[in-house]
Write an enzyme that holds these catalytic residues in place. Structure first.
Site, PDB file in Angstrom:
ATOM      1  N   ASP A 186     -26.340 -49.878 -14.619  1.00  0.00           N
ATOM      2  CA  ASP A 186     -26.361 -49.688 -16.059  1.00  0.00           C
ATOM      3  C   ASP A 186     -26.035 -48.226 -16.347  1.00  0.00           C
ATOM      4  O   ASP A 186     -26.135 -47.378 -15.462  1.00  0.00           O
ATOM      5  CB  ASP A 186     -27.744 -50.055 -16.602  1.00  0.00           C
ATOM      6  CG  ASP A 186     -27.744 -50.177 -18.125  1.00  0.00           C
ATOM      7  OD1 ASP A 186     -26.664 -50.089 -18.731  1.00  0.00           O
ATOM      8  OD2 ASP A 186     -28.840 -50.353 -18.696  1.00  0.00           O
ATOM      9  N   ASP A 237     -33.818 -52.870 -15.252  1.00  0.00           N
ATOM     10  CA  ASP A 237     -35.162 -52.393 -15.586  1.00  0.00           C
ATOM     11  C   ASP A 237     -35.855 -53.247 -16.637  1.00  0.00           C
ATOM     12  O   ASP A 237     -37.005 -53.009 -16.968  1.00  0.00           O
ATOM     13  CB  ASP A 237     -35.119 -50.936 -16.059  1.00  0.00           C
ATOM     14  CG  ASP A 237     -34.155 -50.741 -17.228  1.00  0.00           C
ATOM     15  OD1 ASP A 237     -33.659 -51.749 -17.765  1.00  0.00           O
ATOM     16  OD2 ASP A 237     -33.911 -49.579 -17.602  1.00  0.00           O
ATOM     17  N   ASP A 276     -33.072 -58.610 -17.240  1.00  0.00           N
ATOM     18  CA  ASP A 276     -32.277 -58.396 -16.026  1.00  0.00           C
ATOM     19  C   ASP A 276     -32.754 -59.242 -14.850  1.00  0.00           C
ATOM     20  O   ASP A 276     -32.092 -59.296 -13.813  1.00  0.00           O
ATOM     21  CB  ASP A 276     -32.335 -56.918 -15.598  1.00  0.00           C
ATOM     22  CG  ASP A 276     -31.660 -55.995 -16.604  1.00  0.00           C
ATOM     23  OD1 ASP A 276     -30.652 -56.413 -17.189  1.00  0.00           O
ATOM     24  OD2 ASP A 276     -32.150 -54.875 -16.796  1.00  0.00           O
TER      25      ASP A 276
END
Length: 804
Positions: free
Chosen positions: A313, A548, A552
């Site tokens: 990310d 996180d 996800d």
């Protein structure tokens, strides 16, 4: 069970009871009987009893128990020296699986033990698992939604991080859906439960998060499994034939027949390989823990060392987990002072529930105190938030969503700022009344707000490391792809200029091609992350994924190696295989290096074990063909294994070795083991043949064979230890000394005898020959491998070949 519950639920008519009355007691009982209660789902994992059972009652444990019983019956107790390794292997297997079960069971996404429900017109607090479909539940700020519901009265703002991955507040009014697992941030409402128990969104997510992946093994573990399966296939027929040849054909006594048979079979089983792999990975996990890396699944240490695609990310990985406003570019006639005041009023009314708005509130700090009529929190679906003042309504959000038809007019300025790495927000006056849904009226552009996300100081160095190691990086973000691309460039990510807007990737085929051709993916939805991972795996990539948020989790579960930041959600931390405790992505290089050390050293150590396994299989077949007594006992096999395999293998597994992993694990260890195994067969057969010629006793032949196997074992140890260091020399000398002590002082334990002069001379002679023989075998293997490699290159460059 699920199908049956579905039939039962269909038999009960669904209701929309009055908001102030709710269900009656009879209707509640009817739904409980029909299986329509909010019963928590049970994770699809083994029970403690099942874990113990599957680890204790294995094929090889059964074989070893049979061997033990036979040896006890034969009265050969000293030959039971192999049992401690077997017991330790079993215990480690149980402990590892119990640890995995504990971590999965801890994944909790629903923390709402009670709920306020209306039944028979009375408000009452009940346990969440006693809720039923169609219940009317009262929600207020701070409550977590325990089951999927629809608002029938009132208005709330909900945080749906489970769906969007962003801690944004979304307005929910009558008719809007409330997803289980979401939180009420403000307001209150009454809602009817639509999906409960296993049917709710949160239950489905929990089931998938806790589901244990089948075949979730690294290449090293898969290779070890193949070796074990091959040994398991061979040992029974060879063992039966060995016993028949000794006891029936050669009429050797029962005790000696059992001892030689078990010795031949035990040598074929790599009983210490899994133990060594488990201990080595455990020690690596402890070393990583000192570097603030928590390892949940030890096998991922090796997997990460083999990863060739890393999905990351932008926020929190490439950049710091903070943002700051760096400027305002006016678009209309308003001065910067006027815009600052308007934006200060706007920011003051919003809550700092995400890092973007927190940056706004930190920068715009001088509100005028004007009357606020209403506001809507940021909508992740429509990408804007709003504040309505006495003098009009104002919106702030993604330029494409706020400016809409006017976007092309400002595209060049927006994309120019995006290429500088800024996140660009459009601030505009809205002619209608914003309600958190899609904007429909005209917007008057007022300014572009520029926000920057500082790049981590260690990011360029970390990504350079992965590029040098041949690992492709894919940046997956919900931000504008142009902005993400610029940030990726600044971080030194290769091919960062190749970006795509993920909202244009509408089917699996398009996603598959996009994963081949692009590096940066912007405007990505949580569901797409999972599709991205699967598309890469379909291209035979080994994929690591960072995450996180709860959203996800499913992508993390699908990835070959999953990494979570400790600053993220608890559920993501529990679901990931690796957790960066200080959320510092630069620690990933340490994990890769640790994985390389594990694989490279296990190739060395594994080859030591395979020398014994290959030798035992070949020798067993040769003795059967030529009618020779198997010249070893179980205790002698244990002696050889201890000082030429077990101890040196463990000590070598701790040597720093960070070289790039090359080739396949199975092929590498077999090629390293073959010279030693073939030499072992040569010297033992020579000893047996010439021992009979010179009329040496069977006991001396067995002892001489044990000595020769020890000598060859030390030769193999010296070779695989190259390049030699002081530490490696000390290992060789330690093992040599151990063998000498065992032969001189512990012969009664390992079944060795004093040698005659003839036996000593034969040992010296064949020991000298072994050195030349093993070098010759290595020469043949190396040159054959080089020749095959050259042929492959020649074939690949030939006209009409695939490389042409």
């Amino acid at each position: 069970m699920k199908k049956k519950a579905g039939i039962q639920q269909a038999a009960v008519a669904r209701l929309t009871p009055p908001a102030d009355k709710g269900l009656t007691a009879a209707q509640v009982e009817e739904r409980i009987a029909a299986g329509m209660a909010n019963t928590p789902v049970k994770p699809p994992s083994k029970s403690v009893g099942q874990i113990i059972f599957t680890n204790v009652f294995t094929y090889f444990n059964f074989i070893f128990v049979v061997f033990s019983v036979l040896l006890i019956i034969a009265g050969s107790y000293r030959d039971l020296t192999f049992m401690p390794v077997i017991i330790t292997n079993t215990l480690i297997g149980i402990i590892q699986e119990m640890r995995s079960k504990s971590l999965l069971d801890k994944i909790t996404m629903l923390n709402s033990p009670t709920a306020k429900v209306i039944r028979d017109g009375i408000e009452q607090d009940i346990q969440s698992d006693r809720l039923v479909a169609d219940d009317i539940v009262i929600f207020k700020a701070g409550d977590q939604i325990p089951a999927d519901a629809v608002v029938i009265d009132g208005k709330v703002s909900a945080n749906e991080a489970l769906l969007t991955g962003e801690a944004d507040e979304i307005v929910k009014e009558k008719g809007a859906e409330l997803m289980s697992g979401s939180y009420i941030v403000s307001g209150n409402c009454r809602a009817r439960l639509t999906k409960v128990g296993a049917e709710s969104y949160i239950s489905q997510l929990t089931l998938q998060a806790k589901k244990v992946k089948t075949g979730e093994q690294s290449e090293m573990i898969r290779s070890l499994n193949k070796i074990v399966k091959l040994a398991g296939f061979i040992i029974i027929p060879l063992g039966v034939l060995q016993f028949y040849a000794s006891y029936v054909t050669r009429e050797i006594g029962y005790t000696d027949s059992i001892r030689t048979t078990i010795a031949s079979v035990i040598g074929m089983i790599p009983e210490g390989l899994f133990l060594l792999a488990s201990v080595t990975l455990a020690i690596s996990a402890m070393r990583l823990a000192r570097q603030k890396v928590l390892v949940h699944n030890m096998k991922c240490i090796e997997t990460l060392a083999r990863v060739n695609v890393l999905c990351v990310d932008k926020t929190g990985t490439i950049t710091e987990n903070t943002m700051r406003v760096t400027g305002v570019n006016p678009l209309g006639e308003h001065t910067e002072e006027e815009l600052y005041s308007l934006l200060s009023d706007f920011a003051a009314e919003q809550s700092a529930d995400n890092i973007t708005m927190a940056a706004m509130k930190q920068y715009f700090t001088k509100p005028t105190g004007g009357l606020i009529v209403s506001h809507t929190d940021f909508s992740s679906e429509f990408k804007y938030s709003s504040v309505t003042l006495e003098k009009g309504a104002y919106v702030l959000g993604a330029p494409e969503w706020v400016l809409r038809d006017r976007y092309e007019q400002y595209r060049e300025a927006i994309e120019s700022d995006g290429r500088k790495g800024y996140r660009v927000l459009a601030f505009a006056k809205y002619d209608g009344k914003p309600d958190g849904k899609a904007l429909t009226e005209d917007c008057e552009p007022l300014a572009l707000v520029l926000i920057t996300n500082p790049i981590r100081e260690t990011a360029p160095e970390t990504f350079k490391f992965f590029a040098d190691e041949g690992v492709e990086v894919k940046v997956i973000s919900g931000d504008n792809p142009i902005t993400v691309s610029e940030v990726a460039k600044q971080a030194g990510i290769a091919n960062a200029e190749r970006y795509v807007d993920a909202s244009t990737l509408t089917n699996d085929e398009v996603i598959f091609e996009a994963m081949k051709n692009y590096t940066v993916f912007g405007r990505v939805t949580p569901d797409q992350k999972r599709k991205f991972v699967k598309a890469l795996q379909q291209q035979d990539k080994v994929v690591a994924m960072t995450g996180d948020g709860v959203n996800d989790i499913l992508a993390l579960k699908d990835a070959d190696c999953s990494i979570a930041m400790a600053s993220g959600s608890d559920a993501a931390v529990q679901a990931a295989q690796l957790v960066l405790l200080d959320s510092d992505f630069s620690h990933m290089t340490s994990v890769v290096m640790e994985g390389r050390q594990v694989v490279n050293n296990m190739e060395r150590s594994g080859s030591l074990f395979l020398v014994k396994n290959i030798f035992s299989i070949i020798l067993s077949i040769v003795t059967l063909i030529f009618g020779v007594v198997y010249p070893l006992t179980p205790s002698q096999i244990t002696l050889i294994s201890l000082f030429t395999i077990g101890i040196p293998a463990f000590l070598l597994s701790q040597v720093p070795d960070h070289y790039l992993i090359r080739g396949h694990f199975m092929k590498n260890i077999i090629l390293k083991a073959l010279p030693g195994a073939i030499t072992d067969v040569f010297v033992v057969i020579a000893m047996v043949v010439f021992g009979e010629i010179f009329e040496v006793s069977q006991g001396e032949i067995m002892t001489s064979s044990t000595i020769l196997l020890s000598v060859v074992g030390i030769m193999v140890l010296r070779h695989i230890s190259k390049p030699l260091s002081r530490y490696k020399w000390s290992i060789i000398l330690l093992c040599t000394a151990g063998l000498i002590v065992a032969f001189r002082l512990l012969g009664w334990v390992f079944g060795t005898t004093t040698l005659s002069t003839k036996s000593i001379l034969l040992c010296v002679n064949f020991g000298i020959m072994a050195d030349t023989f093993i070098r010759f075998i290595r020469f043949i293997i190396v040159n054959t491998e080089n020749m095959l490699f050259q042929l492959k290159i020649t074939k690949g460059n030939a006209p009409g070949s695939e490389t042409e």
